[in-house]
Design a protein around this motif. Structure first.
Motif, PDB file in Angstrom:
ATOM      1  N   THR A  36      12.579  38.294  42.982  1.00  0.00           N
ATOM      2  CA  THR A  36      12.203  39.702  43.117  1.00  0.00           C
ATOM      3  C   THR A  36      11.390  39.928  44.394  1.00  0.00           C
ATOM      4  OG1 THR A  36      10.306  39.227  41.678  1.00  0.00           O
ATOM      5  CG2 THR A  36      12.259  40.210  40.658  1.00  0.00           C
ATOM      6  N   TYR A  37      10.742  38.860  44.876  1.00  0.00           N
ATOM      7  CA  TYR A  37      10.001  38.892  46.136  1.00  0.00           C
ATOM      8  C   TYR A  37      10.341  37.634  46.918  1.00  0.00           C
ATOM      9  CZ  TYR A  37       6.980  42.489  44.040  1.00  0.00           C
ATOM     10  OH  TYR A  37       6.511  43.636  43.446  1.00  0.00           O
ATOM     11  N   ILE A  38      10.637  37.807  48.194  1.00  0.00           N
ATOM     12  CA  ILE A  38      10.923  36.673  49.084  1.00  0.00           C
ATOM     13  C   ILE A  38      10.069  36.841  50.330  1.00  0.00           C
ATOM     14  CG2 ILE A  38      12.661  35.456  50.458  1.00  0.00           C
ATOM     15  CD1 ILE A  38      14.787  36.516  48.553  1.00  0.00           C
ATOM     16  N   ARG A  39       9.397  35.753  50.724  1.00  0.00           N
ATOM     17  CA  ARG A  39       8.600  35.775  51.951  1.00  0.00           C
ATOM     18  C   ARG A  39       9.054  34.612  52.830  1.00  0.00           C
ATOM     19  NH1 ARG A  39       5.207  37.094  47.767  1.00  0.00           N
ATOM     20  NH2 ARG A  39       4.082  39.071  47.965  1.00  0.00           N
ATOM     21  N   SER A  40       9.317  34.909  54.089  1.00  0.00           N
ATOM     22  CA  SER A  40       9.870  33.901  54.993  1.00  0.00           C
ATOM     23  C   SER A  40       9.042  33.766  56.258  1.00  0.00           C
ATOM     24  CB  SER A  40      11.317  34.300  55.367  1.00  0.00           C
ATOM     25  OG  SER A  40      11.831  33.444  56.366  1.00  0.00           O
ATOM     26  N   TRP A  41       8.731  32.520  56.612  1.00  0.00           N
ATOM     27  CA  TRP A  41       8.081  32.224  57.891  1.00  0.00           C
ATOM     28  C   TRP A  41       9.074  31.439  58.737  1.00  0.00           C
ATOM     29  CZ3 TRP A  41       5.697  32.468  62.148  1.00  0.00           C
ATOM     30  CH2 TRP A  41       5.328  31.363  62.894  1.00  0.00           C
ATOM     31  N   GLN A  42       9.354  31.924  59.949  1.00  0.00           N
ATOM     32  CA  GLN A  42      10.300  31.268  60.839  1.00  0.00           C
ATOM     33  C   GLN A  42       9.717  31.168  62.246  1.00  0.00           C
ATOM     34  OE1 GLN A  42      12.751  29.544  61.470  1.00  0.00           O
ATOM     35  NE2 GLN A  42      13.982  29.432  59.628  1.00  0.00           N
ATOM     36  N   PRO A  43       9.366  29.958  62.683  1.00  0.00           N
ATOM     37  CA  PRO A  43       8.859  29.783  64.040  1.00  0.00           C
ATOM     38  C   PRO A  43       9.937  29.552  65.085  1.00  0.00           C
ATOM     39  CG  PRO A  43       8.620  27.743  62.825  1.00  0.00           C
ATOM     40  CD  PRO A  43       9.210  28.744  61.865  1.00  0.00           C
ATOM     41  N   VAL A  44      11.171  29.292  64.648  1.00  0.00           N
ATOM     42  CA  VAL A  44      12.221  28.891  65.594  1.00  0.00           C
ATOM     43  C   VAL A  44      13.425  29.823  65.579  1.00  0.00           C
ATOM     44  CG1 VAL A  44      13.789  27.032  66.262  1.00  0.00           C
ATOM     45  CG2 VAL A  44      11.516  26.469  65.374  1.00  0.00           C
ATOM     46  N   LEU A  45      13.832  30.280  64.410  1.00  0.00           N
ATOM     47  CA  LEU A  45      15.057  31.057  64.265  1.00  0.00           C
ATOM     48  C   LEU A  45      14.784  32.407  63.598  1.00  0.00           C
ATOM     49  CD1 LEU A  45      17.355  28.240  62.824  1.00  0.00           C
ATOM     50  CD2 LEU A  45      17.243  28.991  65.207  1.00  0.00           C
ATOM     51  N   ILE A  46      15.731  33.309  63.721  1.00  0.00           N
ATOM     52  CA  ILE A  46      15.722  34.536  62.930  1.00  0.00           C
ATOM     53  C   ILE A  46      16.077  34.142  61.492  1.00  0.00           C
ATOM     54  CG2 ILE A  46      16.701  36.842  62.648  1.00  0.00           C
ATOM     55  CD1 ILE A  46      15.194  36.399  65.299  1.00  0.00           C
ATOM     56  N   PRO A  47      15.370  34.634  60.485  1.00  0.00           N
ATOM     57  CA  PRO A  47      15.712  34.277  59.100  1.00  0.00           C
ATOM     58  C   PRO A  47      17.174  34.605  58.780  1.00  0.00           C
ATOM     59  CG  PRO A  47      13.609  35.420  59.186  1.00  0.00           C
ATOM     60  CD  PRO A  47      14.209  35.532  60.554  1.00  0.00           C
ATOM     61  N   GLN A  88      21.220  46.063  49.250  1.00  0.00           N
ATOM     62  CA  GLN A  88      21.295  46.811  47.997  1.00  0.00           C
ATOM     63  C   GLN A  88      19.918  47.123  47.410  1.00  0.00           C
ATOM     64  OE1 GLN A  88      23.726  44.123  45.739  1.00  0.00           O
ATOM     65  NE2 GLN A  88      25.624  44.669  46.820  1.00  0.00           N
ATOM     66  N   GLY A  89      18.864  46.646  48.089  1.00  0.00           N
ATOM     67  CA  GLY A  89      17.508  46.927  47.632  1.00  0.00           C
ATOM     68  C   GLY A  89      17.080  46.139  46.419  1.00  0.00           C
ATOM     69  N   GLY A  90      17.744  45.025  46.152  1.00  0.00           N
ATOM     70  CA  GLY A  90      17.444  44.264  44.940  1.00  0.00           C
ATOM     71  C   GLY A  90      16.267  43.321  45.043  1.00  0.00           C
ATOM     72  N   VAL A  91      15.626  43.239  46.206  1.00  0.00           N
ATOM     73  CA  VAL A  91      14.522  42.307  46.385  1.00  0.00           C
ATOM     74  C   VAL A  91      13.596  42.832  47.475  1.00  0.00           C
ATOM     75  CG1 VAL A  91      15.807  40.954  48.103  1.00  0.00           C
ATOM     76  CG2 VAL A  91      13.963  39.858  46.809  1.00  0.00           C
ATOM     77  N   GLN A  92      12.314  42.520  47.348  1.00  0.00           N
ATOM     78  CA  GLN A  92      11.345  42.841  48.390  1.00  0.00           C
ATOM     79  C   GLN A  92      11.284  41.638  49.337  1.00  0.00           C
ATOM     80  OE1 GLN A  92       9.559  45.762  48.815  1.00  0.00           O
ATOM     81  NE2 GLN A  92      10.747  46.598  47.122  1.00  0.00           N
ATOM     82  N   PHE A  93      11.544  41.877  50.612  1.00  0.00           N
ATOM     83  CA  PHE A  93      11.614  40.775  51.570  1.00  0.00           C
ATOM     84  C   PHE A  93      10.627  40.997  52.705  1.00  0.00           C
ATOM     85  CE2 PHE A  93      13.676  38.856  55.419  1.00  0.00           C
ATOM     86  CZ  PHE A  93      13.500  37.532  55.041  1.00  0.00           C
ATOM     87  N   ALA A  94       9.790  39.992  52.963  1.00  0.00           N
ATOM     88  CA  ALA A  94       8.839  40.051  54.071  1.00  0.00           C
ATOM     89  C   ALA A  94       9.059  38.845  54.973  1.00  0.00           C
ATOM     90  CB  ALA A  94       7.405  40.051  53.547  1.00  0.00           C
ATOM     91  N   ALA A  95       9.215  39.104  56.264  1.00  0.00           N
ATOM     92  CA  ALA A  95       9.462  38.024  57.225  1.00  0.00           C
ATOM     93  C   ALA A  95       8.421  38.064  58.333  1.00  0.00           C
ATOM     94  CB  ALA A  95      10.859  38.152  57.829  1.00  0.00           C
ATOM     95  N   VAL A  96       7.886  36.891  58.659  1.00  0.00           N
ATOM     96  CA  VAL A  96       7.047  36.720  59.838  1.00  0.00           C
ATOM     97  C   VAL A  96       7.795  35.776  60.760  1.00  0.00           C
ATOM     98  CG1 VAL A  96       4.839  35.955  60.766  1.00  0.00           C
ATOM     99  CG2 VAL A  96       4.918  37.079  58.533  1.00  0.00           C
ATOM    100  N   ILE A  97       8.024  36.205  61.996  1.00  0.00           N
ATOM    101  CA  ILE A  97       8.823  35.436  62.953  1.00  0.00           C
ATOM    102  C   ILE A  97       7.995  35.237  64.213  1.00  0.00           C
ATOM    103  CG2 ILE A  97      11.050  35.272  64.140  1.00  0.00           C
ATOM    104  CD1 ILE A  97      11.980  37.646  62.313  1.00  0.00           C
ATOM    105  N   TRP A  98       7.926  34.002  64.685  1.00  0.00           N
ATOM    106  CA  TRP A  98       7.190  33.749  65.921  1.00  0.00           C
ATOM    107  C   TRP A  98       7.938  34.385  67.096  1.00  0.00           C
ATOM    108  CZ3 TRP A  98       6.000  28.471  68.703  1.00  0.00           C
ATOM    109  CH2 TRP A  98       4.834  28.629  69.474  1.00  0.00           C
ATOM    110  N   GLU A  99       7.205  34.988  67.996  1.00  0.00           N
ATOM    111  CA  GLU A  99       7.793  35.746  69.103  1.00  0.00           C
ATOM    112  C   GLU A  99       8.841  34.977  69.905  1.00  0.00           C
ATOM    113  OE1 GLU A  99       6.442  38.539  72.908  1.00  0.00           O
ATOM    114  OE2 GLU A  99       4.924  37.443  71.753  1.00  0.00           O
ATOM    115  N   PRO A 100       8.624  33.679  70.246  1.00  0.00           N
ATOM    116  CA  PRO A 100       9.649  32.973  71.021  1.00  0.00           C
ATOM    117  C   PRO A 100      11.023  32.944  70.344  1.00  0.00           C
ATOM    118  CG  PRO A 100       7.596  31.766  71.116  1.00  0.00           C
ATOM    119  CD  PRO A 100       7.393  32.868  70.110  1.00  0.00           C
ATOM    120  N   ALA A 101      11.046  32.941  69.015  1.00  0.00           N
ATOM    121  CA  ALA A 101      12.327  32.944  68.302  1.00  0.00           C
ATOM    122  C   ALA A 101      13.088  34.229  68.549  1.00  0.00           C
ATOM    123  CB  ALA A 101      12.095  32.749  66.804  1.00  0.00           C
TER     124      ALA A 101
END
Length: 217
Positions: A36-47, A88-101
């Motif tokens: 229901t909630y997904i949080r993603s940290w990506q320092p290298v790639l776009i999630p 479809q709005g079925g999940v709350q998604f938060a992504a933090v992406i490092w700028e170089p990615a």
């Protein structure tokens, strides 16, 4: 957790891609499909949940392991299927992406421009938050490699964390270990640009790329 992964959605759509999807990737998708909630940290790639097909193909085919073109095409399809939960709005998604990615894509405008637009479009969804961690925040970026946390109830309390390694993805379920990743994500999110500042920065990248290529928005 294993029960959710095995019974979620009864027969998962990803089983139609068994020839391309590894068992650990299938477990990741199963958790993702029930979260229901997904949080993603990506320092290298776009999630993966925010990747365009062109970007996904470039990432898949540039990895350390040779992947046949037919398999790569199927893996791109898998990414597109995964993204339907967000659309479809079925999940709350938060992504933090490092700028170089994000900014390093500028060297390939044909891939960069659609991908930056996708990030802007995603950030406008009510269930998606995209934040850029500035390149200067290298100490924060070095706190952890890429990971994704999942929550499965009404509250955004993380109940599993998928940690991406070179050969596979490991799923962590020990509460104390999960708490470490939750703390890291909270620090990353508080250090990152706001969603509005992130969008402004991506628009600047788009404008610069369009001036270079002569393209108009």
């Amino acid at each position: 957790m294993e029960g959710w992964a095995k019974t979620g959605n009864q027969r998962g759509w990803w089983l139609d891609f068994q020839e391309a999807v590894t068992p650990d990737y299938a477990d990741h998708i199963a958790l993702e499909s029930e979260a229901t909630y997904i949080r993603s940290w990506q320092p290298v790639l776009i999630p993966g949940l925010l990747q365009t097909a062109e970007y996904a193909e470039s990432v898949i085919t540039s990895g350390p392991t040779f992947i046949p073109s037919a398999t790569a095409a199927r893996l791109v399809q898998v990414r597109q299927e995964r993204q339907k939960r967000i659309q479809q709005g079925g999940v709350q998604f938060a992504a933090v992406i490092w700028e170089p990615a994000i900014s390093s894509l500028a060297s390939v405008p044909a891939i960069a421009v659609p991908q930056w637009r996708r990030l802007l479009e995603a950030g406008e969804r009510h269930n998606v938050t995209v934040q850029m961690l500035p390149a200067s925040a290298s100490r924060a970026a070095g706190a952890a490699g890429p990971f994704v946390s999942f929550s499965f109830g009404d509250e955004p309390t993380a109940e599993a964390v998928a940690v991406e390694n070179l050969p596979n993805t490991s799923v962590i379920e020990v509460p104390d270990d999960i708490a470490l990743y939750v703390n890291v994500f909270d620090r990353l999110r508080s250090t990152a640009l706001s969603p509005e500042e992130t969008a402004d920065r991506i628009r600047q990248l788009l404008t610069s790329a369009q001036h270079t290529t002569g393209e108009t928005s």
